[in-house]
Scaffold this motif. Structure first.
Motif, PDB file in Angstrom:
ATOM      1  N   ALA A   1     -24.522 -47.840  41.426  1.00  0.00           N
ATOM      2  CA  ALA A   1     -24.627 -49.269  41.125  1.00  0.00           C
ATOM      3  C   ALA A   1     -25.971 -49.828  41.582  1.00  0.00           C
ATOM      4  O   ALA A   1     -26.607 -50.604  40.865  1.00  0.00           O
ATOM      5  N   ILE A   2     -26.421 -49.414  42.760  1.00  0.00           N
ATOM      6  CA  ILE A   2     -27.710 -49.888  43.265  1.00  0.00           C
ATOM      7  C   ILE A   2     -28.845 -49.372  42.369  1.00  0.00           C
ATOM      8  O   ILE A   2     -29.779 -50.117  42.043  1.00  0.00           O
ATOM      9  N   ALA A   3     -28.776 -48.109  41.967  1.00  0.00           N
ATOM     10  CA  ALA A   3     -29.804 -47.546  41.092  1.00  0.00           C
ATOM     11  C   ALA A   3     -29.841 -48.282  39.756  1.00  0.00           C
ATOM     12  O   ALA A   3     -30.914 -48.566  39.222  1.00  0.00           O
ATOM     13  N   ALA A   4     -28.663 -48.596  39.207  1.00  0.00           N
ATOM     14  CA  ALA A   4     -28.600 -49.328  37.934  1.00  0.00           C
ATOM     15  C   ALA A   4     -29.236 -50.708  38.082  1.00  0.00           C
ATOM     16  O   ALA A   4     -29.974 -51.169  37.212  1.00  0.00           O
ATOM     17  N   LYS A   5     -28.947 -51.368  39.214  1.00  0.00           N
ATOM     18  CA  LYS A   5     -29.535 -52.685  39.447  1.00  0.00           C
ATOM     19  C   LYS A   5     -31.048 -52.569  39.603  1.00  0.00           C
ATOM     20  O   LYS A   5     -31.791 -53.415  39.123  1.00  0.00           O
ATOM     21  N   ALA A   6     -31.516 -51.519  40.248  1.00  0.00           N
ATOM     22  CA  ALA A   6     -32.956 -51.322  40.413  1.00  0.00           C
ATOM     23  C   ALA A   6     -33.607 -51.082  39.059  1.00  0.00           C
ATOM     24  O   ALA A   6     -34.671 -51.637  38.765  1.00  0.00           O
ATOM     25  N   GLN A   7     -32.957 -50.260  38.222  1.00  0.00           N
ATOM     26  CA  GLN A   7     -33.496 -50.009  36.889  1.00  0.00           C
ATOM     27  C   GLN A   7     -33.511 -51.300  36.075  1.00  0.00           C
ATOM     28  O   GLN A   7     -34.462 -51.588  35.356  1.00  0.00           O
ATOM     29  N   GLN A   8     -32.450 -52.094  36.169  1.00  0.00           N
ATOM     30  CA  GLN A   8     -32.373 -53.365  35.463  1.00  0.00           C
ATOM     31  C   GLN A   8     -33.470 -54.294  35.963  1.00  0.00           C
ATOM     32  O   GLN A   8     -34.134 -54.970  35.186  1.00  0.00           O
ATOM     33  N   SER A   9     -33.699 -54.294  37.262  1.00  0.00           N
ATOM     34  CA  SER A   9     -34.742 -55.127  37.844  1.00  0.00           C
ATOM     35  C   SER A   9     -36.114 -54.689  37.345  1.00  0.00           C
ATOM     36  O   SER A   9     -36.951 -55.518  36.992  1.00  0.00           O
ATOM     37  N   ASP A  10     -36.354 -53.361  37.312  1.00  0.00           N
ATOM     38  CA  ASP A  10     -37.619 -52.847  36.793  1.00  0.00           C
ATOM     39  C   ASP A  10     -37.788 -53.230  35.328  1.00  0.00           C
ATOM     40  O   ASP A  10     -38.873 -53.619  34.898  1.00  0.00           O
ATOM     41  N   LEU A  11     -36.724 -53.087  34.549  1.00  0.00           N
ATOM     42  CA  LEU A  11     -36.764 -53.416  33.131  1.00  0.00           C
ATOM     43  C   LEU A  11     -37.038 -54.906  32.941  1.00  0.00           C
ATOM     44  O   LEU A  11     -37.859 -55.299  32.119  1.00  0.00           O
ATOM     45  N   THR A  12     -36.384 -55.735  33.726  1.00  0.00           N
ATOM     46  CA  THR A  12     -36.609 -57.179  33.650  1.00  0.00           C
ATOM     47  C   THR A  12     -38.052 -57.511  33.985  1.00  0.00           C
ATOM     48  O   THR A  12     -38.688 -58.317  33.307  1.00  0.00           O
ATOM     49  N   ALA A  13     -38.594 -56.861  35.011  1.00  0.00           N
ATOM     50  CA  ALA A  13     -39.988 -57.092  35.392  1.00  0.00           C
ATOM     51  C   ALA A  13     -40.933 -56.635  34.290  1.00  0.00           C
ATOM     52  O   ALA A  13     -41.913 -57.316  33.972  1.00  0.00           O
ATOM     53  N   GLU A  14     -40.642 -55.480  33.676  1.00  0.00           N
ATOM     54  CA  GLU A  14     -41.482 -54.972  32.598  1.00  0.00           C
ATOM     55  C   GLU A  14     -41.421 -55.902  31.387  1.00  0.00           C
ATOM     56  O   GLU A  14     -42.447 -56.208  30.779  1.00  0.00           O
ATOM     57  N   ILE A  15     -40.230 -56.363  31.042  1.00  0.00           N
ATOM     58  CA  ILE A  15     -40.084 -57.292  29.916  1.00  0.00           C
ATOM     59  C   ILE A  15     -40.854 -58.576  30.200  1.00  0.00           C
ATOM     60  O   ILE A  15     -41.556 -59.102  29.335  1.00  0.00           O
ATOM     61  N   SER A  16     -40.743 -59.055  31.411  1.00  0.00           N
ATOM     62  CA  SER A  16     -41.460 -60.272  31.793  1.00  0.00           C
ATOM     63  C   SER A  16     -42.970 -60.066  31.685  1.00  0.00           C
ATOM     64  O   SER A  16     -43.678 -60.920  31.141  1.00  0.00           O
ATOM     65  N   ALA A  17     -43.465 -58.940  32.158  1.00  0.00           N
ATOM     66  CA  ALA A  17     -44.902 -58.651  32.097  1.00  0.00           C
ATOM     67  C   ALA A  17     -45.368 -58.532  30.650  1.00  0.00           C
ATOM     68  O   ALA A  17     -46.411 -59.071  30.278  1.00  0.00           O
ATOM     69  N   ARG A  18     -44.589 -57.833  29.829  1.00  0.00           N
ATOM     70  CA  ARG A  18     -44.962 -57.678  28.421  1.00  0.00           C
ATOM     71  C   ARG A  18     -44.909 -59.009  27.688  1.00  0.00           C
ATOM     72  O   ARG A  18     -45.736 -59.285  26.832  1.00  0.00           O
ATOM     73  N   THR A  19     -43.922 -59.833  28.014  1.00  0.00           N
ATOM     74  CA  THR A  19     -43.810 -61.153  27.388  1.00  0.00           C
ATOM     75  C   THR A  19     -45.029 -61.996  27.727  1.00  0.00           C
ATOM     76  O   THR A  19     -45.599 -62.659  26.858  1.00  0.00           O
ATOM     77  N   LYS A  20     -45.461 -61.951  28.989  1.00  0.00           N
ATOM     78  CA  LYS A  20     -46.653 -62.700  29.399  1.00  0.00           C
ATOM     79  C   LYS A  20     -47.890 -62.177  28.684  1.00  0.00           C
ATOM     80  O   LYS A  20     -48.730 -62.950  28.228  1.00  0.00           O
ATOM     81  N   ALA A  21     -48.007 -60.849  28.594  1.00  0.00           N
ATOM     82  CA  ALA A  21     -49.167 -60.251  27.921  1.00  0.00           C
ATOM     83  C   ALA A  21     -49.170 -60.625  26.442  1.00  0.00           C
ATOM     84  O   ALA A  21     -50.221 -60.950  25.873  1.00  0.00           O
ATOM     85  N   LEU A  22     -48.011 -60.583  25.802  1.00  0.00           N
ATOM     86  CA  LEU A  22     -47.906 -60.948  24.387  1.00  0.00           C
ATOM     87  C   LEU A  22     -48.248 -62.416  24.186  1.00  0.00           C
ATOM     88  O   LEU A  22     -48.948 -62.775  23.235  1.00  0.00           O
ATOM     89  N   ALA A  23     -47.792 -63.261  25.088  1.00  0.00           N
ATOM     90  CA  ALA A  23     -48.111 -64.694  24.996  1.00  0.00           C
ATOM     91  C   ALA A  23     -49.618 -64.900  25.140  1.00  0.00           C
ATOM     92  O   ALA A  23     -50.206 -65.696  24.397  1.00  0.00           O
ATOM     93  N   ALA A  24     -50.247 -64.181  26.059  1.00  0.00           N
ATOM     94  CA  ALA A  24     -51.699 -64.297  26.241  1.00  0.00           C
ATOM     95  C   ALA A  24     -52.438 -63.797  25.008  1.00  0.00           C
ATOM     96  O   ALA A  24     -53.405 -64.418  24.556  1.00  0.00           O
TER      97      ALA A  24
END
Length: 182
Positions: free
Chosen positions: A40-63
């Motif tokens: 469960a902790i690993a899944a949450k960490a992966q979800q957190s990493d994925l959320t961070a990556e999506i956020s970074a890509r969204t910011k880059a795409l917006a820029a």
């Protein structure tokens, strides 16, 4: 012997005898619970990493979108400053026309504002406005050239048989024009 409320692990009283079976079962329950917790902790960490990556890509795409929008705006501004004419070039082969009874004409895709004809040794030019026209013929006695401008078509012809018509049969001529785009 009693059990814990959540994982049902064995709790011995002072009078209970410690047996191997309940002891091993308790360890199996603990191992299973810890593994589920780790997963469960690993899944949450992966979800957190994925959320961070999506956020970074969204910011880059917006820029990138903002940069492209800015570039398109700058390009549109630059194009608007280019004016209202289009450069038009072509060549044609003389047909032997160009006399009063058989004028040479050329129809442009848009109304011409300036036209230059040349065979490499001589040239004629016309500046065509809404209410005026000028040409290069001047006082040259060989330049007995008349012309007519109508819509997108310019026609020209010689007013005598010795005039230069820029239409000698088989000869190649160049034509350059500025076309009105608005």
């Amino acid at each position: 012997m009693t059990q814990t409320p959540h994982y049902k692990l064995t709790q011995w009283d002072k009078t209970d005898r410690i047996l191997m079976e309940p002891f091993n079962q308790d360890h199996a329950k603990i191992d299973t619970a810890l593994k589920a917790h780790d997963t469960a902790i690993a899944a949450k960490a992966q979800q957190s990493d994925l959320t961070a990556e999506i956020s970074a890509r969204t910011k880059a795409l917006a820029a990138e979108t903002a940069a492209r929008t800015s570039a398109i705006s700058a390009l549109n501004t630059a194009v608007a400053k280019l004016g209202n004419c289009q450069l038009y070039t072509t060549t044609y082969t003389g047909s032997g026309a160009g006399r009063t009874e058989n004028p040479r004409s050329f129809t442009f895709p848009h109304p011409p504002r300036m036209v230059i004809l040349t065979n490499g040794t001589a040239a004629y030019w016309w500046i065509l406005g809404r209410n005026f026209s000028a040409n290069s013929m001047g006082s040259d006695p060989r330049s007995n050239i008349a012309f007519q401008f109508s819509g997108n078509t310019l026609s020209w012809w010689s007013t005598n048989s010795t005039g230069l018509t820029m239409d000698n049969k088989g000869e190649t001529y160049s034509l350059l024009a500025l076309l009105a785009m608005s």
